[in-house]
Motif scaffolding. Structure first.
Motif, PDB file in Angstrom:
ATOM      1  N   PHE A   7      91.898 -15.743  57.576  1.00 58.11           N
ATOM      2  CA  PHE A   7      90.943 -15.534  56.492  1.00 58.11           C
ATOM      3  C   PHE A   7      89.510 -15.560  57.026  1.00 58.11           C
ATOM      4  N   ALA A   8      89.203 -16.538  57.868  1.00 57.41           N
ATOM      5  CA  ALA A   8      87.843 -16.657  58.408  1.00 57.41           C
ATOM      6  C   ALA A   8      87.448 -15.393  59.165  1.00 57.41           C
ATOM      7  N   GLN A   9      88.360 -14.862  59.968  1.00 60.62           N
ATOM      8  CA  GLN A   9      88.038 -13.653  60.726  1.00 60.62           C
ATOM      9  C   GLN A   9      87.864 -12.451  59.795  1.00 60.62           C
ATOM     10  N   ILE A  14      84.228  -8.548  57.177  1.00 55.70           N
ATOM     11  CA  ILE A  14      83.688  -7.954  55.950  1.00 55.70           C
ATOM     12  C   ILE A  14      82.199  -8.280  55.800  1.00 55.70           C
ATOM     13  N   ALA A  15      81.814  -9.503  56.100  1.00 57.11           N
ATOM     14  CA  ALA A  15      80.398  -9.885  56.025  1.00 57.11           C
ATOM     15  C   ALA A  15      79.557  -9.027  56.971  1.00 57.11           C
ATOM     16  N   GLU A  16      80.031  -8.859  58.208  1.00 55.32           N
ATOM     17  CA  GLU A  16      79.290  -8.038  59.167  1.00 55.32           C
ATOM     18  C   GLU A  16      79.235  -6.581  58.727  1.00 55.32           C
ATOM     19  N   MET A  17      80.292  -6.076  58.086  1.00 47.37           N
ATOM     20  CA  MET A  17      80.293  -4.704  57.565  1.00 47.37           C
ATOM     21  C   MET A  17      79.222  -4.526  56.481  1.00 47.37           C
ATOM     22  N   HIS A  18      78.829  -5.620  55.849  1.00 50.18           N
ATOM     23  CA  HIS A  18      77.822  -5.580  54.793  1.00 50.18           C
ATOM     24  C   HIS A  18      76.447  -6.045  55.291  1.00 50.18           C
ATOM     25  N   GLY A  19      76.247  -6.036  56.597  1.00 53.39           N
ATOM     26  CA  GLY A  19      74.930  -6.322  57.148  1.00 53.39           C
ATOM     27  C   GLY A  19      74.609  -7.776  57.400  1.00 53.39           C
ATOM     28  N   LEU A  20      75.559  -8.664  57.179  1.00 51.11           N
ATOM     29  CA  LEU A  20      75.318 -10.075  57.452  1.00 51.11           C
ATOM     30  C   LEU A  20      75.621 -10.392  58.914  1.00 51.11           C
ATOM     31  N   GLY A  21      75.015 -11.428  59.405  1.00 50.39           N
ATOM     32  CA  GLY A  21      75.310 -11.911  60.746  1.00 50.39           C
ATOM     33  C   GLY A  21      76.162 -13.158  60.635  1.00 50.39           C
ATOM     34  N   CYS A  22      77.106 -13.331  61.533  1.00 50.41           N
ATOM     35  CA  CYS A  22      78.016 -14.480  61.502  1.00 50.41           C
ATOM     36  C   CYS A  22      78.118 -15.105  62.887  1.00 50.41           C
ATOM     37  N   CYS A  23      78.363 -16.396  62.893  1.00 49.99           N
ATOM     38  CA  CYS A  23      78.568 -17.089  64.161  1.00 49.99           C
ATOM     39  C   CYS A  23      79.526 -18.254  63.940  1.00 49.99           C
ATOM     40  N   LEU A  51      81.833 -21.387  60.044  1.00 50.99           N
ATOM     41  CA  LEU A  51      81.263 -20.060  60.240  1.00 50.99           C
ATOM     42  C   LEU A  51      79.923 -20.008  59.538  1.00 50.99           C
ATOM     43  N   THR A  52      78.853 -19.779  60.307  1.00 49.77           N
ATOM     44  CA  THR A  52      77.544 -19.623  59.688  1.00 49.77           C
ATOM     45  C   THR A  52      77.363 -18.158  59.323  1.00 49.77           C
ATOM     46  N   VAL A  53      76.668 -17.917  58.213  1.00 48.37           N
ATOM     47  CA  VAL A  53      76.482 -16.562  57.702  1.00 48.37           C
ATOM     48  C   VAL A  53      75.053 -16.432  57.198  1.00 48.37           C
ATOM     49  N   GLY A  54      74.436 -15.312  57.512  1.00 51.90           N
ATOM     50  CA  GLY A  54      73.093 -15.065  57.010  1.00 51.90           C
ATOM     51  C   GLY A  54      72.632 -13.671  57.366  1.00 51.90           C
ATOM     52  N   TYR A  55      71.451 -13.332  56.866  1.00 50.51           N
ATOM     53  CA  TYR A  55      70.885 -12.032  57.195  1.00 50.51           C
ATOM     54  C   TYR A  55      70.101 -12.136  58.494  1.00 50.51           C
ATOM     55  N   PRO A  56      70.451 -11.320  59.480  1.00 42.67           N
ATOM     56  CA  PRO A  56      69.755 -11.391  60.766  1.00 42.67           C
ATOM     57  C   PRO A  56      68.307 -10.917  60.650  1.00 42.67           C
ATOM     58  N   GLU A  57      67.479 -11.474  61.483  1.00 42.47           N
ATOM     59  CA  GLU A  57      66.076 -11.070  61.564  1.00 42.47           C
ATOM     60  C   GLU A  57      65.963 -10.003  62.639  1.00 42.47           C
ATOM     61  N   GLY A  58      66.355  -8.805  62.350  1.00 35.48           N
ATOM     62  CA  GLY A  58      66.324  -7.727  63.337  1.00 35.48           C
ATOM     63  C   GLY A  58      67.621  -7.669  64.121  1.00 35.48           C
ATOM     64  N   ASP A  59      67.588  -6.896  65.183  1.00 33.89           N
ATOM     65  CA  ASP A  59      68.769  -6.720  66.016  1.00 33.89           C
ATOM     66  C   ASP A  59      68.867  -7.834  67.048  1.00 33.89           C
ATOM     67  N   ALA A  60      69.999  -8.503  67.045  1.00 36.28           N
ATOM     68  CA  ALA A  60      70.238  -9.557  68.031  1.00 36.28           C
ATOM     69  C   ALA A  60      70.868  -8.937  69.268  1.00 36.28           C
TER      70      ALA A  60
END
Length: 142
Positions: A7-9, A14-23, A51-60
């Protein structure tokens, strides 16, 4: 446990597909008692993944991972020879930031930095014991 990881993966993908960053945080197992306390988890509920989730500040920058040959085994597990380890880490060790990291830690290879400095055996054993004890305490029958 497997369903939780799957589930976490899926959530991560899905989060990354929607523009979120995850770690994924590698600290979950040895901070499980603190996580459980903060989240007020009942007995028999054990943290497996953070799993941390948020909007990235630019390209990592893309994280420098070891090649897939250092992770996947075909048909059966095989232990790595010293030559295998050198080959697996060669590209990563050639990077300027890696050479600096090796030098700062007084080692000759990245493998030595990771096994002797960042993740020494005694820490792994201590972290495993913390998680083991937490699970054991949380599954004891009342």
């Amino acid at each position: 446990a497997l369903d939780t990881c799957i589930f976490a993966q899926q959530f991560n993908t899905i989060a990354e597909m929607h523009g979120l960053g995850c770690c994924y945080l590698g600290t979950t197992t040895y901070t499980a008692p603190e996580i459980a306390k903060v989240l007020n988890l009942p007995k028999r509920v054990i943290p497996l993944v953070t799993l941390t989730v948020g909007y990235p500040e630019g390209d990592a920058p893309v994280s420098d991972r070891i090649p897939i040959e250092g992770i996947i085994h075909e048909e059966a597990y095989h232990d790595y020879t010293v030559e295998d380890i050198r080959d697996i880490y060669a590209e990563k060790e050639a990077r300027e930031d890696s050479r600096k990291f090796i030098e700062e830690n007084g080692k000759t290879t990245l493998a030595q930095v990771f096994t002797d400095v960042r993740y020494p055996r005694e820490n792994n054993e201590r972290f495993s014991k913390i998680y083991y004890d937490f699970i054991r305490e949380n599954f004891l029958m009342e």
